[in-house]
Every structure is written in structure tokens, then in C-alpha cells.
Design a protein around this motif. Sequence first.
Motif, short mmCIF file in Angstrom:
data_model
loop_
_atom_site.label_atom_id
_atom_site.label_comp_id
_atom_site.label_asym_id
_atom_site.label_seq_id
_atom_site.Cartn_x
_atom_site.Cartn_y
_atom_site.Cartn_z
N LEU A 117 39.77 75.43 49.11
CA LEU A 117 40.72 75.69 48.05
C LEU A 117 42.09 76.12 48.59
O LEU A 117 43.12 75.74 48.06
N THR A 118 42.13 76.87 49.66
CA THR A 118 43.39 77.45 50.13
C THR A 118 43.96 76.75 51.36
O THR A 118 44.94 77.22 51.93
N GLU A 119 43.35 75.64 51.79
CA GLU A 119 43.83 74.96 53.00
C GLU A 119 44.32 73.56 52.69
O GLU A 119 43.74 72.85 51.89
N LYS A 120 45.40 73.18 53.39
CA LYS A 120 45.94 71.84 53.28
C LYS A 120 45.21 70.96 54.30
O LYS A 120 45.03 71.36 55.44
N GLU A 121 44.79 69.80 53.87
CA GLU A 121 44.11 68.86 54.76
C GLU A 121 45.15 67.93 55.38
O GLU A 121 45.96 67.35 54.68
N ASP A 122 45.12 67.79 56.68
CA ASP A 122 45.97 66.81 57.35
C ASP A 122 45.13 65.57 57.64
O ASP A 122 43.98 65.67 58.07
#
Length: 156
Positions: A117-122
Amino acid sequence: RFGQIIAQEVRRLNRHVCHYWCHQNRYLRLENANTPNILVQNIIDYDSVQKISLVLHVQDTYNVSESGEPSFTAVVTITVNVKDIDNRPPWFQPCVRTNLGTAKLCVSSGYRAKVNLTEKEDGALSLEPGPLYAKDGDRNRSELISYRILRGTTGL
């Protein structure tokens, strides 16, 4: 596309009608005994059948023993090559192939992914059971497949 194969009717010089017969198969049949029109009687699935042969006989008298006339016959083999067409949608992989009547289906269970929920996926999202992949549903065809998201969660 299915159609009709038409052969010319051959008559003897004395104008007697020729009599035709063949060993019927599930796909092709003669229209009648006096006309050599070959009709398609069932759907031909290219994935199952690519070529059909039919042995056509012709005789210039109907019943030799009754007529007492001399009889002449001829035989020809007719080969029909079935043409494949693009008639199936792409199939997402992996899938389970199944038949529903004359339709061939490939049922996919879909794809799953997890994101924090709180992390951006690269990079690309990691999907299970594997990367998003579809292939042409027609055997031995490789038509270009394009992907598009039609609906999903909006407003994020």
C-alpha cells in the motif's frame, strides 16, 4: 468459408444420364446419384482436419444386370484442402482447453499480483502464475495481439 464444389455432368453420346456414387464421409456428400455436385454437410474444423479425400465413381448405366447394355465406369479421387481462417480470439496463458459443442475454448483462471500500500513499484508488476501472455487461438497462426485495459478500479 464453406461452399459447393461443382463438377460438370458427363453424358454418353446416346444421352443416357450417368450415375454417380461415393463412399460418404461426415464432411462431404453427393447431392444426388445423377448430379456430381459435392456438398459440404458438416462444419470442417481446420484444427482437426486439413485435407479430405473423396473417391467418386461414375457409371453410364444404372443396373447392368437388368439392362443387358455394356457398362462403362470411371473413378476419380477428389482432394479438398481445408483453408484455415482467423476465427478464434486470443487465449490468455496458461489456460485449460475445452470444447463447448463445436466451439473450442481456452479457460484462464486469470492473474494475481500483490502490491504494498505505501510503496511505489518500479518496473513491471509481477503477476502470478506468470507474466501476462496471450497467443492466437487459431492453430498455426500468429496474428498480432494487442492488449488494452477495458475496466478496473478508477480514480486512484
